[in-house]
Design a protein around this motif. Structure first.
Motif, PDB file in Angstrom:
ATOM      1  N   LEU A 125       1.341   2.762  -6.672  1.00  0.00           N
ATOM      2  CA  LEU A 125       2.445   3.672  -6.992  1.00  0.00           C
ATOM      3  C   LEU A 125       3.336   3.083  -8.075  1.00  0.00           C
ATOM      4  N   PHE A 126       3.685   1.806  -7.911  1.00  0.00           N
ATOM      5  CA  PHE A 126       4.522   1.152  -8.906  1.00  0.00           C
ATOM      6  C   PHE A 126       3.843   1.142 -10.274  1.00  0.00           C
ATOM      7  N   ASP A 127       2.505   0.971 -10.285  1.00  0.00           N
ATOM      8  CA  ASP A 127       1.756   0.924 -11.543  1.00  0.00           C
ATOM      9  C   ASP A 127       1.334   2.310 -12.027  1.00  0.00           C
ATOM     10  N   HIS A 128       1.670   3.349 -11.257  1.00  0.00           N
ATOM     11  CA  HIS A 128       1.336   4.733 -11.622  1.00  0.00           C
ATOM     12  C   HIS A 128      -0.159   4.898 -11.897  1.00  0.00           C
ATOM     13  N   VAL A 129      -0.961   4.307 -11.024  1.00  0.00           N
ATOM     14  CA  VAL A 129      -2.413   4.415 -11.149  1.00  0.00           C
ATOM     15  C   VAL A 129      -2.867   5.846 -10.872  1.00  0.00           C
ATOM     16  N   LEU A 130      -2.305   6.431  -9.817  1.00  0.00           N
ATOM     17  CA  LEU A 130      -2.592   7.816  -9.455  1.00  0.00           C
ATOM     18  C   LEU A 130      -1.290   8.499  -9.084  1.00  0.00           C
ATOM     19  N   PRO A 131      -1.166   9.804  -9.330  1.00  0.00           N
ATOM     20  CA  PRO A 131      -0.009  10.537  -8.811  1.00  0.00           C
ATOM     21  C   PRO A 131       0.009  10.457  -7.294  1.00  0.00           C
ATOM     22  N   PRO A 132       1.175  10.494  -6.671  1.00  0.00           N
ATOM     23  CA  PRO A 132       1.261  10.336  -5.217  1.00  0.00           C
ATOM     24  C   PRO A 132       0.340  11.254  -4.425  1.00  0.00           C
ATOM     25  N   ASP A 133       0.268  12.527  -4.790  1.00  0.00           N
ATOM     26  CA  ASP A 133      -0.567  13.442  -4.014  1.00  0.00           C
ATOM     27  C   ASP A 133      -2.048  13.095  -4.129  1.00  0.00           C
ATOM     28  N   GLU A 134      -2.467  12.606  -5.299  1.00  0.00           N
ATOM     29  CA  GLU A 134      -3.863  12.192  -5.458  1.00  0.00           C
ATOM     30  C   GLU A 134      -4.149  10.930  -4.654  1.00  0.00           C
ATOM     31  N   LEU A 135      -3.201  10.000  -4.639  1.00  0.00           N
ATOM     32  CA  LEU A 135      -3.370   8.791  -3.834  1.00  0.00           C
ATOM     33  C   LEU A 135      -3.402   9.148  -2.350  1.00  0.00           C
ATOM     34  N   ALA A 136      -2.533  10.057  -1.933  1.00  0.00           N
ATOM     35  CA  ALA A 136      -2.538  10.507  -0.542  1.00  0.00           C
ATOM     36  C   ALA A 136      -3.878  11.142  -0.181  1.00  0.00           C
ATOM     37  N   ALA A 137      -4.445  11.887  -1.110  1.00  0.00           N
ATOM     38  CA  ALA A 137      -5.741  12.505  -0.866  1.00  0.00           C
ATOM     39  C   ALA A 137      -6.837  11.450  -0.718  1.00  0.00           C
ATOM     40  N   GLN A 138      -6.751  10.376  -1.504  1.00  0.00           N
ATOM     41  CA  GLN A 138      -7.705   9.274  -1.365  1.00  0.00           C
ATOM     42  C   GLN A 138      -7.588   8.615   0.010  1.00  0.00           C
ATOM     43  N   VAL A 139      -6.354   8.426   0.469  1.00  0.00           N
ATOM     44  CA  VAL A 139      -6.142   7.843   1.794  1.00  0.00           C
ATOM     45  C   VAL A 139      -6.744   8.748   2.872  1.00  0.00           C
ATOM     46  N   THR A 140      -6.485  10.036   2.770  1.00  0.00           N
ATOM     47  CA  THR A 140      -6.997  10.985   3.762  1.00  0.00           C
ATOM     48  C   THR A 140      -8.526  10.997   3.768  1.00  0.00           C
ATOM     49  N   ALA A 141      -9.122  10.986   2.584  1.00  0.00           N
ATOM     50  CA  ALA A 141     -10.586  10.971   2.501  1.00  0.00           C
ATOM     51  C   ALA A 141     -11.157   9.679   3.085  1.00  0.00           C
ATOM     52  N   ALA A 142     -10.481   8.559   2.825  1.00  0.00           N
ATOM     53  CA  ALA A 142     -10.935   7.284   3.374  1.00  0.00           C
ATOM     54  C   ALA A 142     -10.852   7.281   4.903  1.00  0.00           C
ATOM     55  N   LYS A 143      -9.778   7.831   5.437  1.00  0.00           N
ATOM     56  CA  LYS A 143      -9.635   7.913   6.891  1.00  0.00           C
ATOM     57  C   LYS A 143     -10.775   8.728   7.498  1.00  0.00           C
ATOM     58  N   GLN A 144     -11.147   9.810   6.833  1.00  0.00           N
ATOM     59  CA  GLN A 144     -12.247  10.630   7.326  1.00  0.00           C
ATOM     60  C   GLN A 144     -13.567   9.878   7.260  1.00  0.00           C
ATOM     61  N   SER A 145     -13.775   9.151   6.154  1.00  0.00           N
ATOM     62  CA  SER A 145     -15.012   8.400   5.992  1.00  0.00           C
ATOM     63  C   SER A 145     -15.153   7.301   7.034  1.00  0.00           C
ATOM     64  N   LEU A 146     -14.020   6.689   7.399  1.00  0.00           N
ATOM     65  CA  LEU A 146     -14.044   5.536   8.308  1.00  0.00           C
ATOM     66  C   LEU A 146     -13.701   5.897   9.745  1.00  0.00           C
ATOM     67  N   SER A 147     -13.563   7.176  10.021  1.00  0.00           N
ATOM     68  CA  SER A 147     -13.107   7.594  11.356  1.00  0.00           C
ATOM     69  C   SER A 147     -14.063   7.133  12.456  1.00  0.00           C
ATOM     70  N   SER A 148     -15.363   7.135  12.182  1.00  0.00           N
ATOM     71  CA  SER A 148     -16.328   6.710  13.207  1.00  0.00           C
ATOM     72  C   SER A 148     -16.246   5.219  13.481  1.00  0.00           C
ATOM     73  N   LEU A 149     -15.600   4.474  12.561  1.00  0.00           N
ATOM     74  CA  LEU A 149     -15.451   3.029  12.717  1.00  0.00           C
ATOM     75  C   LEU A 149     -14.073   2.639  13.238  1.00  0.00           C
TER      76      LEU A 149
END
Length: 300
Positions: A125-149
């Protein structure tokens, strides 16, 4: 660790409430350490310092490296906070790192018994790599991918990283817990480590007011022993020496009860970094020797 890989995670990880005080070290992996080095240093973290985790920092893109990390952590009895490293080049290599990490997590049978969390970082966020909503979407997708683990996902950033993006509430809502960078040396009003508690408390207060009781871990956390290059404060009164580096961790120890009472199961913390070889000015060890006495509290 047991003699064989368990069949279930039931009862495997401790409750967040028991994870307070010193957790372990941020551990830079840019050197792509050999299995022998990983085994030796991880065992030292566990036995000499009572560390419970290593928090990876930086990236090693060598094929199979995270498998080596898993084996070393298993052998040492440590958990790992894995990291998807964005870096500073503005490229898309982080996507390859993400996919490689997730493949290892799904295919190495020990992975879910060693990997306590996955972080997006450092300071996206500090480095503005991704807009917040896009970063949040990455987190959500990662949670879904790793949910079985059952592997939690978070973002490793400063309070200012959120604040400079309008609060980035979508990210704070998405993460399972908060990995908060705490580097009061870089405050524009920094003086000494002993006087930095107000800065620490202000950041905790702000985060607490936006996360509805989520666990907070101070991930990239410390005070440098010297000023040069990336370790230069914007405050003309900031003091950097070995005594200040030690004083900062002593301060956290002295505030153990206050940190323990924080919502979400109390605040736990990593020391940044394990050794000077991994980041000059921040290491606890230098050429294998302690820079100062270091036996932080793991409970209070």
């Amino acid at each position: 660790m047991p003699s064989s890989v368990p069949s279930s995670l039931n009862g495997w990880w401790s409750d967040y409430k028991s994870e307070i005080g010193f957790l372990g070290f941020s551990y830079a992996v840019d050197a792509c350490q050999s299995p022998e080095t990983l085994n030796s240093e991880f065992k030292n973290i566990r036995t000499q310092f009572n560390g419970r985790y290593v928090r990876l920092y930086g990236a090693c893109d060598q094929n199979g490296f995270y498998d080596d990390v898993i084996d070393a952590a298993w052998n040492a009895g440590l958990g790992v906070h894995a990291l998807i490293w964005f870096g500073f080049d503005g490229d898309d290599m982080w996507m390859t790192r993400r996919d490689s990490l997730f493949s290892t997590l799904h295919n190495n049978p020990k992975a879910k018994f060693v990997t306590r969390a996955v972080q997006f970082g450092s300071e996206p966020l500090f480095d503005h790599v991704l807009p917040p909503d896009e970063l949040a979407a990455q987190v959500t997708a990662a949670k879904q991918s790793l949910s079985s683990l059952s592997i939690p996902v978070t973002v490793s950033d400063m309070a200012y990283g959120y604040q400079s993006n309008g609060g980035a509430q979508s990210v704070l809502d998405a993460v399972d817990f908060v990995d908060l960078h705490m580097l009061p040396f870089f405050s524009t009003t920094a003086t000494t480590a002993f006087d930095s508690w107000v800065f620490v408390q202000n950041d905790l207060d702000w985060i607490n007011s936006h996360v509805n009781g989520k666990k907070i871990i101070l991930s990239e956390n410390g005070w440098p022993s010297m000023q040069s290059g990336s370790t230069r404060s914007s405050s003309p009164t900031a003091v950097a020496d070995v005594q200040q580096e030690q004083a900062y961790f002593d301060l956290l120890d002295s505030k153990c009860q206050e940190l323990k009472s924080n919502p979400g199961g109390g605040v736990a913390w990593f020391a940044h970094l394990y050794s000077e070889e991994q980041g000059a000015g921040y290491g606890i060890l230098d050429n294998g020797q302690l820079k100062f006495p270091f036996s932080p509290k793991t409970s209070c």
